[in-house]
Design a protein around this motif. Structure first.
Motif, PDB file in Angstrom:
ATOM      1  N   TRP A   1     -14.217   5.309   0.102  1.00 37.76           N
ATOM      2  CA  TRP A   1     -12.883   4.739  -0.043  1.00 37.76           C
ATOM      3  C   TRP A   1     -12.975   3.433  -0.827  1.00 37.76           C
ATOM      4  O   TRP A   1     -14.047   2.827  -0.961  1.00 37.76           O
ATOM      5  CB  TRP A   1     -12.249   4.535   1.332  1.00 37.76           C
ATOM      6  CG  TRP A   1     -11.692   5.823   1.884  1.00 37.76           C
ATOM      7  CD1 TRP A   1     -11.932   7.087   1.426  1.00 37.76           C
ATOM      8  CD2 TRP A   1     -10.802   5.961   2.996  1.00 37.76           C
ATOM      9  NE1 TRP A   1     -11.246   8.008   2.178  1.00 37.76           N
ATOM     10  CE2 TRP A   1     -10.540   7.348   3.152  1.00 37.76           C
ATOM     11  CE3 TRP A   1     -10.205   5.062   3.871  1.00 37.76           C
ATOM     12  CZ2 TRP A   1      -9.704   7.845   4.141  1.00 37.76           C
ATOM     13  CZ3 TRP A   1      -9.367   5.559   4.864  1.00 37.76           C
ATOM     14  CH2 TRP A   1      -9.121   6.932   4.994  1.00 37.76           C
TER      15      TRP A   1
ATOM     16  N   GLU B   1      -3.101   2.412   1.091  1.00 40.04           N
ATOM     17  CA  GLU B   1      -3.804   3.412   0.297  1.00 40.04           C
ATOM     18  C   GLU B   1      -5.270   3.344   0.699  1.00 40.04           C
ATOM     19  O   GLU B   1      -5.985   2.416   0.329  1.00 40.04           O
ATOM     20  CB  GLU B   1      -3.631   3.134  -1.201  1.00 40.04           C
ATOM     21  CG  GLU B   1      -4.597   3.840  -2.132  1.00 40.04           C
ATOM     22  CD  GLU B   1      -4.488   5.351  -2.120  1.00 40.04           C
ATOM     23  OE1 GLU B   1      -3.425   5.875  -1.742  1.00 40.04           O
ATOM     24  OE2 GLU B   1      -5.476   6.002  -2.490  1.00 40.04           O
ATOM     25  N   ARG B   2      -5.697   4.288   1.529  1.00 42.47           N
ATOM     26  CA  ARG B   2      -7.080   4.318   2.010  1.00 42.47           C
ATOM     27  C   ARG B   2      -7.528   2.950   2.537  1.00 42.47           C
ATOM     28  O   ARG B   2      -8.491   2.362   2.068  1.00 42.47           O
ATOM     29  CB  ARG B   2      -8.012   4.829   0.913  1.00 42.47           C
ATOM     30  CG  ARG B   2      -7.760   6.292   0.551  1.00 42.47           C
ATOM     31  CD  ARG B   2      -8.636   6.729  -0.621  1.00 42.47           C
ATOM     32  NE  ARG B   2      -8.502   8.147  -0.896  1.00 42.47           N
ATOM     33  CZ  ARG B   2      -7.561   8.676  -1.674  1.00 42.47           C
ATOM     34  NH1 ARG B   2      -6.664   7.889  -2.246  1.00 42.47           N
ATOM     35  NH2 ARG B   2      -7.501   9.973  -1.877  1.00 42.47           N
TER      36      ARG B   2
END
Length: 239
Positions: free
Chosen positions: A80, A199-200
């Protein structure tokens, strides 16, 4: 068959699986090591790629242990976002030929600069995974631009979605690719964040707009999560 390059994978998620598939289908690479804190993720890779030639990796739940275990020609980083800089910097210290890191490059400009510095100091080539450059449609568009079909590119417009860290990074790279990788001289932009959007594991904006001025005089605009008509390409306006 020639030399095969030894590849190690950090992070066994969906994007890394694309890396592995690409390596194995070229017949120029051996996947010799994979690492992920989740054993099941590595076992899933084995179930997907175990039947393919040149896939016989040793498993590691500790990526640093994997890096210390052997020398590698290529290290792919598919973690990630917030771990991209950490593992790129660490991988560079182990002197592979190439590091392929997934996009977005990093969670901050400082982290991106630190990644570049580490790779330069260790004579490692760093590639960020903007694979859309290799799509036939993108290549054809660039060829048409450089053949003079629309004259000088004066304006590029693009509509994106899923946040600046996700799709929009591809659009940023697309602008530069279509223009021959010219530098961007200036940027103006605005973002809005009223939700708890991530987002992640990285906080991101709800909406964004940006305008980019390139050294060749071209201006590009990007709307992110502002329209429902988003797509991978763009509109080009020539002289």
């Amino acid at each position: 068959m020639g030399i095969k390059y030894k590849v190690a994978i950090i992070g066994c998620g969906s994007m890394s699986s694309n890396h592995v598939y690409g390596y194995l289908t070229t017949d120029k690479f051996n996947i010799v090591a994979i690492s992920d804190p989740h054993v099941d993720a590595m076992l899933e890779f084995d179930s997907i790629f175990g039947h393919m030639e040149n896939y016989s990796p040793k498993h590691f739940t500790d990526s640093l242990e994997m890096l210390n275990y052997s020398d590698y020609d290529v290290i792919s980083i598919g973690t990630w976002h917030k771990l991209h800089s950490k593992w790129t910097i660490e991988a560079a210290r182990h002197h592979p030929r190439i590091i392929l890191c997934e996009k977005p490059m990093a969670e901050s400009l400082k982290s991106a600069k630190d990644m570049i510095k580490s790779c330069e100091e260790n004579n490692v080539s760093l590639i960020i995974g903007h694979q859309r450059r290799f799509l036939p449609s993108f290549i054809e568009a660039k060829d048409l631009i450089f053949s003079g079909e629309i004259g000088k590119v004066e304006l590029i417009k693009a509509d994106s979605a899923m946040g600046l860290f996700n799709w929009s990074t591809h659009h940023f790279d697309m602008f530069r690719f279509l223009l021959g990788d010219v530098d961007c001289d200036w940027v103006m932009g605005a973002i809005e964040r009223n939700s708890n959007r991530f987002e992640r594991e990285i906080k991101i904006e709800d909406k964004a707009v940006g305008t980019f001025g390139f050294e060749n005089g071209t201006v590009a605009t990007l709307l992110s999560d502002l329209t429902t008509n988003f797509y991978q390409g763009c509109m080009l306006y020539g002289s």
